[in-house]
Each structure stands twice: as structure tokens, then as C-alpha cells.
Design an enzyme around this catalytic site. Structure first.
Site, PDB file in Angstrom:
ATOM      1  N   ASP A   1       0.892  -1.153   0.000  1.00  0.00           N
ATOM      2  CA  ASP A   1       0.000   0.000   0.000  1.00  0.00           C
ATOM      3  C   ASP A   1       0.936   1.209   0.000  1.00  0.00           C
ATOM      4  O   ASP A   1       2.124   1.092   0.364  1.00  0.00           O
ATOM      5  CB  ASP A   1      -0.931   0.003   1.209  1.00  0.00           C
TER       6      ASP A   1
HETATM    7  C1  BGC Z   1      -4.832   3.468   0.103  1.00  0.00           C
HETATM    8  C2  BGC Z   1      -4.936   2.507  -1.058  1.00  0.00           C
HETATM    9  C3  BGC Z   1      -4.676   3.237  -2.351  1.00  0.00           C
HETATM   10  C4  BGC Z   1      -3.328   3.908  -2.270  1.00  0.00           C
HETATM   11  C5  BGC Z   1      -2.963   4.702  -3.515  1.00  0.00           C
HETATM   12  C6  BGC Z   1      -3.546   4.273   0.090  1.00  0.00           C
HETATM   13  O1  BGC Z   1      -3.550   5.258   1.041  1.00  0.00           O
HETATM   14  O2  BGC Z   1      -4.923   2.765   1.315  1.00  0.00           O
HETATM   15  O3  BGC Z   1      -6.188   1.896  -1.081  1.00  0.00           O
HETATM   16  O4  BGC Z   1      -4.766   2.348  -3.417  1.00  0.00           O
HETATM   17  O5  BGC Z   1      -3.311   4.825  -1.187  1.00  0.00           O
HETATM   18  O6  BGC Z   1      -3.774   5.817  -3.630  1.00  0.00           O
END
Ligand code: BGC
Length: 804
Positions: free
Chosen positions: A231
Site C-alpha cells: 500500500d
Molecule cells: C490506500 C490505497 C490506495 C493507495 C494509492 C492508500 O492510502 O490505502 O487503497 O490504493 O493509497 O492511492
């Protein structure tokens, strides 16, 4: 792994290999043109494409290209229609093709442990089987177009509170049966191109370096063939990550990670073989992506808008209808509530889509020429009661035959980055509903929310239609249901409890400073409400229709000891065509191990014309009867009598029969009947499992919950941890000033959701992640320096800052 990927990796230098393990920037992977590896892009999802053309962020701050905003997962999940979710995925992939995005960051397969989780709107269900089916359909849909997916957030990430540092303490059986089973199904049946590991820790280890979860289970047991990506910012020690099976770090975080990999190879703490495996997977993803590019591809936004409406039609759940719906066209109607003009159709955060078009209830009513009078009733920007707005609403409610109130949760009530604190809708909406129901007996409530709410007013309303966060075309779907052009057919994929305290995680959510203890174990959602015999507002699987269905002719065909086909007929005995969602639950046997009373094991959505009867067949296999046995680290079926329940909801069982499973083996079934009675006799009370009991179930001591006075700070400490230190206070001031300036003026003025989200994310972000928050303008040694200063190691802190 393709031979081509292996061949390319054999030609890479160590520097190139290390570079490929991390993104090039926020959304792109590194390219190696000399070997034909071009730059590919990934972007959020999951209910539309969020491709940022310019400034990048992971919380929906900066605008993205226009795209179709499909219904969010909480809505599409309520359609229980795997074909439709497949179509959603396919359409989303078409948008990716046009925008040259290779991997869409979704679906989210986390379980709705508590209705308070701020991100529940992005997730499917409280049930792992249902979640798994939806995730499979989504992934197959997207990947049918040769666009990749990222199954997220793997795993045990069921809250926003402290999501970047919290250690989820979950007993292994609950891990397997509840929190991982949906991921498992999706990996085994759909092979997503990528899996995104979550920020949190499990068993004290960050997911990004948790070998058990990333390699032993995901790859070795489930056979995952794709790539694991972090993530955004979920990296810890990069070289340890490689060892654990973490392939790609996103976004780019500066040279520290690459150096860590190179040093580990040079020091022999990481082998080239280990590194090559990871690099091969990155190269393979790039190859897959670039092989499928289609120059000049264009999707049809009108077709996608129509699909978004269709999904919203199938997803809306009619919760109550005292015969008032459907309304006759031309009825004398008052429409009340700002949501009718400013709809809430998606949630805030990284999934925020910049919609191509937005329908509203009023614009649809106008277009159809349906007469109505409108009053705002409340403002979506505040929850303060506005008596002027209420008076205006009451005035029109008095003079029209029917009132439709558009209500629900505003943006500041649920979002990525923070959890909800109440199940109530804003006070000003409750006050409005209370006043309107006093003057009009024909009140219909239309809801827009991403997770369950309380409904103290429900007895005085005639109908309640749950629209969830239904995407850009949802308003039209709702109007068509209200006026009978569409027969409602959605059913809840989660329980609506009467009150927050009824939820099994109530006492254990969101945990402490460091840990969250999932003491309720497998008793999540209906598994708990059933066992505790707790009355709920609306049960799992529930939803009304304008027609009626009769179930009959149950037959069970045995193929072998564990495989069965269950057949039955469903007849539409009402006076209009409609779709029914049939659900198959297996009632558990009497066993030495505690179990839920019943569990969902199959379902089907079927359209049946009025007067028509259809024969349906659903299959059961070994897994349908199995629990996860921690003695053998495997799924196991214990002999006994299991019920087969064909149901219209989890509390509306229509047909029932039994299956005797006689196969006995020598497996020792964990038996806690004497030692852990609390997991067998669940009382109709607030669930409370003692610390010692949970510890016993867990099989180890509970980890430390709070920071201990005097404990040293490190790069994992958060701004919140640093409160009370001089450097912490100074930093606090700088960060929040910066935040204010980051949130665009117009967004700040509208409401404070964006700021609240950023504030919470910043407060709970570990020092090591500050680089990401500042677009990598803060190098990693700054985090070490701040930690040293907070520990009053002045020379070390200043030294670190000066040395660099
Ligand atoms: C989120 C993800 C997301 C990623 C990119 C993170 O903060 O938890 O779900 O895909 O950011 O935006």
C-alpha cells in the site's frame, strides 16, 4: 514466471534490479528501455478510475481525469450479481485502456468487522464467502480486458484508526475463516495480477515483511502467481521485505530502499536468488502490461453511464414498504433534503473519482417531467439543526400527499483516514425527519450512506430505500425504483444492528495505541447476531421486492462424501417481473469446536418473470462444511449432521434438509468446551471476552498495548506518540500549517472532510512515512533525526541533520 522475464532479469545489473523493486514516482514503475521494459502506470480504483494527470497524492486531494463513477463496493455488493460486477470490472478496464493505465488498485476485500470502519464503503461484506465471490467477479471482469488488478488491503486491515502502525491481534482460526478467506478465494479462482499488502502489522510484523502471510500462505499455499505491491508507503525495511516476498514498493521513496537492497546483497544477508525472484515478478508485470496496450482506444462514456445506472438499480435495497411503493407517476410529491440536489454518491479518499457526469434526484425528476416541490431541509456542510430550513420543509410536507426525504451520511461522517464514531446520521437530518413525520403520514426515506445507520424514526415512515453510495448514475436508478419502472432486488451484504453496542466488536474497536484485539474471533456480523439471538434492525441478506417468490422442491444429490448438488425451484407468484437473490446457508453440526450457527456457502441472483418457475442448482464442496483446524494447520470437516438451508435472507429460511457427513478421521478437533465457555454460550448482551480467555484462544501472551513511559522513540513513532516532546510540538505546528495550505481553498470552504482526513492521516503517520506526505521532499534521515531529538539525543539528532 515467463522465460522472457527470467531472461531479462539475467541481463540486469544489480543497480537496475534494485531500482525495479520500487516505483519510479507516485504511479509509474521504473522502465529499462535498453531491455524493452517501458514505463507502466497504476491507478486507483476500485469503483472507477482515478488517474492523476499532474500532482499526485493518495488521498484524493488533487484532481484526476474524468471517469465513470460506478456504485461503490458497498452498493455493488448488495446486487449479489456476479455477472454485473464482472461487467463493472470490464468497463473499468476499458477506461484504463483509454488512459493507458495497466493496473487498477482494487478490489478491496477487507471484511466489515465493525460498521464504524471509515472505509467500509469500499468493501463488500461482513461475510468472507460473499466478499470472495464479488472480488472474483471484479478481478475476472477487469482482467478479461488484459488490465491488471490489485487485490487489497491484504490483510487484517479493518479500521482506519492507526492503520499505518496498528498490530491486529487475531486468532489464527478467525484469520483464516473470516479475514483471509475472501482473499484466498479470489487468489485461487481469479489470480489477480497483483496483491496490495496493507499498512498494519499482524503478529507483530508489518505486512510488508510478513513472510508467513506474503509467501508461506499467499504463494505456497494459495498458489498466487502475481506480484505483491505495498500500500502506498507501507514499506518498512526494504531488504527484509524482499526476503518476505514483497516485490514492489510504491510510491518511490528515495534512494534509501534501493541502497538497503544493494547493501544486503553485498553483505550476503540477501541472496541474489531471493532478489531475482522479486525482480522477475516486477518484470513479468511490466511485460504483461505492455503487451496489451491498444493505441487510440476509446471507451463509450454513455454506455458506461448506463451500466453504472443498471448496477445501482440492482443494488438498491428496499428495507421497508408499507405498500406505498411504487408511487404512481404524477403523484403529488414533496422532495426534501439537500442530497436530492447535491447527492452523496461516493466516499472520500484514494477512491475519489472525478465523475464524467452526475445525475441528481431533482434533475431526473425534471427530465422525466414528474411534478414535485423541493425544500432543502438541511445543509450537507454541517450537522447543525437549521430551523428555517426545517420550517420550509414542514410547510411543503403539509400540503403534498407524499414526501420523499433524501437523507444519509455526509462526507464528514465517513471517509478513508478516520473511522466513524456513531451509527447515527447527522442531527440536523434526524431533526428534519422527526418534524416531517409529524405532519405527513406518507413519508418515504431514501438513504445515501456507505455503512449501516440507526433509524429511530423508522416506525413513522412508510418506506425506506437504501441506495448506498450508488455512483454518478444512481439518482436515476432510485427514481425508477420509486415509480415502479424498476423492481427492487438488492439485498444487504451486512447486518444493520439496532445500535452500535450490539456489534460484536463494540468493546474491542478500534483498540489501543499499538494493538487492536479481535476478541470476538469468528463471531463477525450475522455469525454473531445469530448465535447471540440478538434482534437486529435488518439482517444480512435482507431486501424487499415489489413481487413475491415461492420456494419449493428441494433435492440434494450426493456425488461423494463432501460434494453435493442442491436443487430447488423458485416461482414468481407476485404480479410483476423481478429478480430474487437465493442464499444457501449450511447449518453447522454439533462439534467440540465452537462454530457459528450457520454460514453462507452459495448464492445466486435470478431474474424470474411473473408466473414463471425456475429450477436452480447450487453446489456444495468440502470447504462448505469445513472449519480451520489450528492443530493441523488446515481446513477440516468433522463428521456430523449439517443443515442445508435455502433462504431469502439470513433470517428467512424457506427450505431445509440435512446432510450426514460420516467420514471420521484421526484429526484432533480443538476443544475449548471446558476452558473457553465464553465462545460457546454467547449471551444476548454486549459481547465481552476477557483478556485471559482471548489470550488462551490466541495461544500466546497479548502484545503490549500502549507505549511505555520513557520508551525510546524511533522512525515508527507517530506525531501523536511524540506529543509532549518539544520537537513533537514544533513538528505538529509545522505539519498542520502545511496541511491547511495543501487542502485547496474550495474544498476547505465546502466542508472540513478533506482537512479532517489529512489531519488524521498525518497525526497517525509514522515518522518514516513523512517523505510520502511531502512528495519525497523529506529525506528518510529526517525521521531518524526527529526521533533522536525526541529522545533528547541532541547531538545525534543535529548531527544527522548536518551530516546529510
Ligand atoms: C490506500 C490505497 C490506495 C493507495 C494509492 C492508500 O492510502 O490505502 O487503497 O490504493 O493509497 O492511492
Amino acid at each position: 514466471m515467463s522465460n522472457k522475464a527470467k531472461d531479462i532479469v539475467s541481463k540486469l545489473t544489480l543497480d537496475e534490479k534494485a531500482a525495479l523493486c520500487m516505483g519510479k514516482d507516485f504511479w509509474h514503475l521504473v522502465s529499462i528501455e535498453r531491455l524493452g521494459l517501458s514505463e507502466i502506470m497504476v491507478a486507483d480504483g476500485p469503483h472507477g478510475l482515478r488517474k492523476q494527470a499532474e500532482d499526485a497524492d493518495h488521498v484524493g486531494l488533487n484532481e484526476s481525469v474524468k471517469a465513470t463513477c460506478f456504485p461503490t463496493a458497498c452498493a455493488s455488493a448488495s446486487s449479489w450479481d456476479v455477472n454485473l460486477v464482472f461487467e463493472l470490472g470490464k468497463a473499468l478496464a476499458e477506461e484504463c485502456k483509454q488512459e493507458d493505465v495497466s493496473v487498477v488498485l482494487g478490489p478491496g476485500a477487507n471484511i466489515k468487522r465493525s460498521p464504524l470502519c471509515g472505509r467500509n464503503f469500499e468493501y463488500f461484506s461482513e461475510d468472507p464467502y460473499h466478499t470472495g465471490e464479488m472480488a472474483v467477479a471484479f478481478v475476472n471482469g477487469v482482467q478479461s480486458q488484459n488490465i491488471g488488478t490489485s487485490l487489497k488491503h491484504y490483510v487484517m486491515n479493518n479500521q482506519e484508526k492507526l492503520r499505518m502502525t496498528i498490530d491486529s491481534v487475531v486468532d489464527e482460526r478467525a484469520q483464516r475463516e473470516i479475514y483471509m478467506a475472501g482473499f484466498e478465494k479470489c487468489v485461487k479462482e481469479a489470480q489477480p495480477w497483483t496483491v496490495m499488502c496493507s499498512y498494519n502489522k499482524v503478529d507483530g510484523e508489518y505486512l510488508s515483511e510478513n513472510k508467513r502471510l506474503l509467501t508461506d500462505v499467499l504463494r505456497d499455499e494459495w498458489g498466487f502467481e502475481g506480484l505483491v505491491v505495498t500500500d502506498w508507503g507501507a514499506i518498512n525495511k526494504r531488504d527484509e521485505g524482499v526476503k518476505a516476498g514483497l516485490d514492489l514498493e510504491m510510491p518511490a521513496s528515495g534512494p534509501k530502499s534501493t541502497k538497503a537492497i544493494i547493501s544486503a546483497i553485498e553483505d550476503d544477508t540477501l541472496s541474489l536468488d531471493e532478489l531475482d525472484k522479486v525482480v522477475e515478478r516486477v518484470v513479468d508485470l511490466i511485460l504483461k502490461s505492455q503487451n496489451t496496450r491498444e493505441e487510440g482506444y476509446k471507451y463509450d462514456s454513455k454506455t458506461h453511464h448506463r451500466l453504472a445506472k443498471k448496477i445501482a438499480e440492482e443494488s438498491a435495497v428496499l428495507l421497508k414498504n408499507d405498500g406505498i411503493l411504487p408511487l404512481k407517476k404524477g403523484s403529488d410529491i414533496a422532495i426534501i433534503g439537500e442530497f436530492a440536489k447535491t447527492p452523496r454518491y461516493q466516499g472520500a479518499g484514494s477512491s475519489l473519482i472525478n465523475p464524467a457526469k452526475i445525475d441528481t434526484a431533482c434533475s431526473i425528476m425534471d427530465a422525466k417531467g414528474y411534478p414535485y416541490e423541493y425544500a432543502k431541509g438541511y445543509s450537507v456542510k454541517t450537522d447543525k439543526v437549521d430551523s428555517v430550513l426545517i420550517d420550509q420543509a414542514v410547510k411543503i410536507a403539509k400540503v403534498h400527499e407524499y414526501v420523499i426525504i433524501y437523507a444519509g451520511l455526509t462526507d464528514s461522517y465517513e471517509s478513508e483516514g478516520f473511522d466513524r464514531t456513531t451509527l447515527d446520521i447527522p442531527h440536523n437530518q434526524i431533526a428534519l425527519i422527526d418534524e416531517v413525520i409529524k405532519v405527513n403520514k406518507n413519508v418515504i426515506i431514501v438513504l445515501a450512506n456507505g455503512s449501516p445507520i440507526t433509524m429511530p424514526w423508522i416506525d413513522n415512515t412508510k418506506a425506506v430505500l437504501e441506495g448506498y453510495l450508488h455512483g454518478q448514475a444512481g439518482a436515476g436508478a432510485i427514481v425508477d425504483i420509486l415509480f415502479g419502472d424498476v423492481c427492487p432486488s438488492g439485498k444487504l451484504a451486512e447486518t444493520f444492528p439496532h445500535k452500535l453496542e450490539d456489534n460484536p466488536s463494540y468493546k474491542f474497536f478500534p483498540g489501543y495505541e499499538r494493538t487492536v484485539e479481535y476478541r470476538e474471533s469468528i463471531y463477525v456480523g450475522y455469525r454473531y447476531y445469530d448465535k447471540a439471538q440478538k434482534d437486529v434492525l435488518f439482517p444480512f441478506g435482507y431486501g424487499l421486492s415489489y413481487t413475491e417468490f415461492k420456494y419449493d422442491d428441494l433435492e440434494i444429490d450426493k456425488h461423494d462424501d463432501f460434494n453435493y448438488t442442491v436443487s430447488f425451484t423458485v416461482e414468481n407468484i407476485g404480479n410483476r417481473d423481478g429478480a430474487e437473490i437465493v442464499q444457501l446457508y449450511v447449518r453447522n453440526n454439533e462439534s467440540p469446536i465452537f462454530k457459528a450457527l450457520k454460514e453462507l456457502k452459495s448464492f445466486r441472483k435470478v431474474f424470474i418473470k411473473k408466473g414463471e418457475k425456475k429450477k436452480l442448482s447450487l453446489n456444495l464442496d468440502k470447504r462448505s462444511f469445513a472449519y480451520y483446524n489450528i492443530n493441523i494447520n488446515d481446513w477440516h470437516v468433522d463428521a456430523g449432521t449439517y443443515g442445508v438451508l435455502i433462504a431469502s435472507s439470513s433470517q428467512d429460511i424457506r427450505l431445509e434438509d440435512k446432510i450426514d457427513i460420516k467420514v471420521k478421521d484421526n484429526v484432533v478437533i480443538p476443544d475449548y468446551r471446558e476452558t473457553l465457555k465464553c465462545y460457546y454460550s454467547i449471551k444476548n448482551d454486549i459481547l465481552d471476552i476477557g483478556e485471559k480467555d482471548f489470550e488462551q484462544l490466541l495461544g500466546r501472551d497479548l502484545p503490549k498495548r500502549e507505549r511505555v513511559e520513557g520508551e525510546l522513540y524511533n522512525i515508527h513513532s507517530t506525531l501523536h506518540d511524540l506529543k509532549g516532546t518539544l520537537v513533537g510540538n514544533i513538528l505538529n505546528k509545522i505539519v498542520f500549517k502545511k496541511l491547511k495550505s495543501l487542502v485547496p481553498e474550495d474544498k476547505n470552504a465546502e466542508d472540513d472532510t478533506m482537512y479532517t482526513m489529512m489531519y488524521n492521516i498525518a497525526k497517525e503517520m509514522p515518522l518514516k512515512s513523512f517523505g510520502m506526505m511531502t512528495g519525497n521532499a523529506t529525506p528518510p534521515y529526517v525521521a531518524e533525526a526527529i526521533a533522536a531529538l525526541a529522545n533528547r539525543k541532541l547531538f545525534k539528532g543535529i548531527g544527522l541533520l548536518l551530516k546529510k
